[in-house]
Design an enzyme around this catalytic site. Structure first.
Site, PDB file in Angstrom:
ATOM      1  CG  PHE A  50      -1.741   8.808  -4.946  1.00 56.87           C
ATOM      2  CD1 PHE A  50      -1.238   8.990  -6.220  1.00 56.87           C
ATOM      3  CD2 PHE A  50      -1.038   7.983  -4.065  1.00 56.87           C
ATOM      4  CE1 PHE A  50      -0.050   8.355  -6.611  1.00 56.87           C
ATOM      5  CE2 PHE A  50       0.143   7.348  -4.453  1.00 56.87           C
ATOM      6  CZ  PHE A  50       0.638   7.534  -5.723  1.00 56.87           C
ATOM      7  CD  GLU A  51      -6.368   3.576  -1.954  1.00 52.04           C
ATOM      8  OE1 GLU A  51      -7.013   3.007  -2.850  1.00 52.04           O
ATOM      9  OE2 GLU A  51      -6.622   3.432  -0.751  1.00 52.04           O
ATOM     10  CB  VAL A  52       0.490   2.770  -6.150  1.00 53.58           C
ATOM     11  CG1 VAL A  52       1.002   1.587  -6.984  1.00 53.58           C
ATOM     12  CG2 VAL A  52       0.480   4.043  -6.991  1.00 53.58           C
ATOM     13  CE1 TYR A  75      -4.161   1.746   0.403  1.00 51.57           C
ATOM     14  CE2 TYR A  75      -2.913   3.158   1.883  1.00 51.57           C
ATOM     15  CZ  TYR A  75      -4.047   2.925   1.120  1.00 51.57           C
ATOM     16  OH  TYR A  75      -5.044   3.870   1.066  1.00 51.57           O
ATOM     17  CG  HIS A  77      -8.719   1.771   1.453  1.00 50.53           C
ATOM     18  ND1 HIS A  77      -8.551   2.197   0.158  1.00 50.53           N
ATOM     19  CD2 HIS A  77      -9.797   0.961   1.439  1.00 50.53           C
ATOM     20  CE1 HIS A  77      -9.496   1.667  -0.614  1.00 50.53           C
ATOM     21  NE2 HIS A  77     -10.265   0.927   0.153  1.00 50.53           N
TER      22      HIS A  77
END
Ligand SMILES: Nc1nc2c(ncn2[C@@H]2O[C@H](COP(=O)(O)OP(=O)(O)OP(=O)(O)O)[C@@H](O)[C@H]2O)c(=O)[nH]1
Ligand SMILES: *[C@@H]1O[C@H](CO)[C@@H](O)[C@H](O)[C@H]1NC(C)=O
Ligand SMILES: [Mg+2]
Length: 445
Positions: free
Chosen positions: A331-333, A274, A368
């Protein structure tokens, strides 16, 4: 005589025009060559393996096979490739510059030779955007930035999800902008509606009350469906099952710096699950009982709580109270297998049963973040300092002038939110024993 000298003048004019064309052609192709070395001039961290330059044959071959075809396909390099796709293939070098064709329209040879495809393997990854048809121009803006700063050289796919069918304009515009393949999924009703255990009257009264108290999106039903969907369902949509990694992109975001390496590959090679660029405190009013629900989960599922987790990021008293720190999830990768794991699904189901997505207004960001903080080892969460990002109203602009110049950033360092009082990023650095980047003191207010 007069006719003769006119011919000479004409000849001289033609000759100088020809020389000028030659000069510009060679000049621009020189720049094209120059850009290449800087492509890998920036290393994201000590441990990343640099892409193998020797394999830069421009084929950009993906290390894994093609996707089962969903809908619009515009795979780079395929014969059916839409002619307006940049980023496919390396710039061709003509021995004799005079022979370089001048491509003026998409059907001309060379139209696609803008900048090369990045060498190296591709991860099993996709961009993903939840959007409404009415978001088309705002998501177009985001896509264009992601493509210009990164994806035109990597050509990753892009999955679009919507609770209604996407219309022709949305598909046409977005697929013209994405250099990889685009897929469009409609969310099933079960993932975008009230579960039957929710008391509709109670939920409505909460919305009326929040409207009166002017809590942002407090009166919105669709916003709640969105938060619940992003918390528990986006990663299990059929189109998302085809991938291991995702990068979430929202409408109207900005990227301010070049991205010189593949963040998906960085995550994979460094065992990250994450990642984030911005962190902050959540509004208390939207999550009054979220931590109670989390504590209940921890008690019922001690087997899912990771050793060496980031509890200290979430709580100042060892877990009694939530300090409201969260990573900003627009924003998340991240790793989809983690979200599809039993640990995460048990976590989501447990929270969902408690009803706070509807009886309060739990956001997917704290959900999350708390999951990442408790279910992952702290080394599995990554902060991308070098991905400069804006989503209204916050900016992450990399700390350190050298980084900003190397990455050709156009953000104002004064806008960087990282070290300001309302950010939790200092805390992330502290609990991970990381040294803050040079120059952070000047950005504290
Ligand atoms: N299909 C669909 N997408 C939605 C809906 N509501 C929000 N979204 C998407 O969900 C994501 C988050 O919604 P936003 O409206 O950006 O919420 P936010 O980021 O909290 O708030 P702002 O960006 O400040 O308005 C975006 O990608 C939206 O396009 C909806 O009702 N239907
Ligand atoms: C990509 O990941 C998905 C999900 O794990 C998997 O089903 C699929 O086979 C993978 N594709 C390739 C080509 O590795
Ligand atoms: Mg948004």
């Amino acid at each position: 005589m007069a006719a003769g000298s006119a011919r000479i003048v004409r000849y001289i004019l033609f000759a100088s025009f020809f020389l000028a064309v030659l000069y510009f052609a060679s000049h621009s192709s020189y720049e094209g060559v120059q850009l290449k070395p800087s492509t890998f001039g920036v290393s994201p961290g000590s441990s990343i393996t640099r892409p193998d330059k020797s394999s830069d044959d421009g084929s950009g071959a993906s290390s894994w096979g093609s996707k089962p075809d969903g809908s619009i396909s515009n795979s780079p390099g395929s014969a059916k490739n839409s002619p307006s796709k940049p980023g496919a293939g390396s710039p061709k070098q003509y021995q004799d510059l005079a022979e370089a064709p001048m491509a003026l329209s998409p059907s001309d040879q060379g139209w696609n030779d803008l900048l090369g495809t990045a060498p190296g393997p591709r991860m099993n990854a996709t961009f993903v955007s939840l959007a409404r048809n009415s978001d088309v121009w705002e998501i177009a803006r985001s896509i264009r930035q992601v493509e210009d700063r990164f994806n035109r050289r990597y050509n990753y796919d892009w999955v679009f999800l919507n609770d209604k069918p996407f219309d022709a304009t949305f598909k046409k515009v977005t697929s013209s902008l994405v250099s990889g393949k685009t897929y469009y999924g409609e969310i099933p009703r079960e993932h975008w509606s009230f579960p039957d255990f929710i008391d509709q009257d109670k939920a409505r009264k909460v919305r009326e009350d929040m409207a009166q108290r002017k809590i942002i999106y407090g009166d919105s039903v669709s916003y709640r469906h969105m938060c619940r969907f992003e918390s528990g369902f986006f990663f299990r949509q059929p189109l998302m099952l085809n991938y291991e990694w995702y990068w979430r992109v929202e409408p109207s975001v900005e990227l301010y710096c070049d991205i010189h390496y593949d963040p998906f590959r960085f995550m994979a090679e460094n065992k990250k699950k994450y990642s984030f660029v911005l962190s902050l405190y959540e509004y208390e009013e939207t999550i009054p009982t979220l931590w109670d629900s989390v504590k209940k989960f921890m008690k019922n599922h001690p087997e899912h709580i990771a050793e060496g987790n980031s509890m200290a990021f979430l709580s100042d008293d060892g877990g009694e109270k939530y300090n409201k720190c969260h990573f900003w999830s627009n924003f998340e990768v991240g790793n989809l297998e983690w979200l599809r794991s039993k640990a995460y699904i048990d976590f989501f189901d447990s929270l969902d049963q408690d009803g706070g997505f509807f009886y309060e207004r739990w956001g997917d960001a704290p959900v999350h973040s708390i999951a990442a903080g408790l279910l992952l080892k702290k080394e599995e969460i990554h902060f991308f300092n070098d991905i400069a990002y804006y989503h209204v109203p916050f900016t992450h602009c990399p700390t350190g002038e050298k980084t900003r110049l190397d990455l050709r950033c156009h953000c104002n360092p004064k806008d960087n939110f990282d070290w300001k009082g309302y950010s939790c990023t200092s805390r992330y650095f502290e609990i991970n024993g990381l040294e803050k980047p040079q120059g952070y003191e000047e950005q504290q207010e």
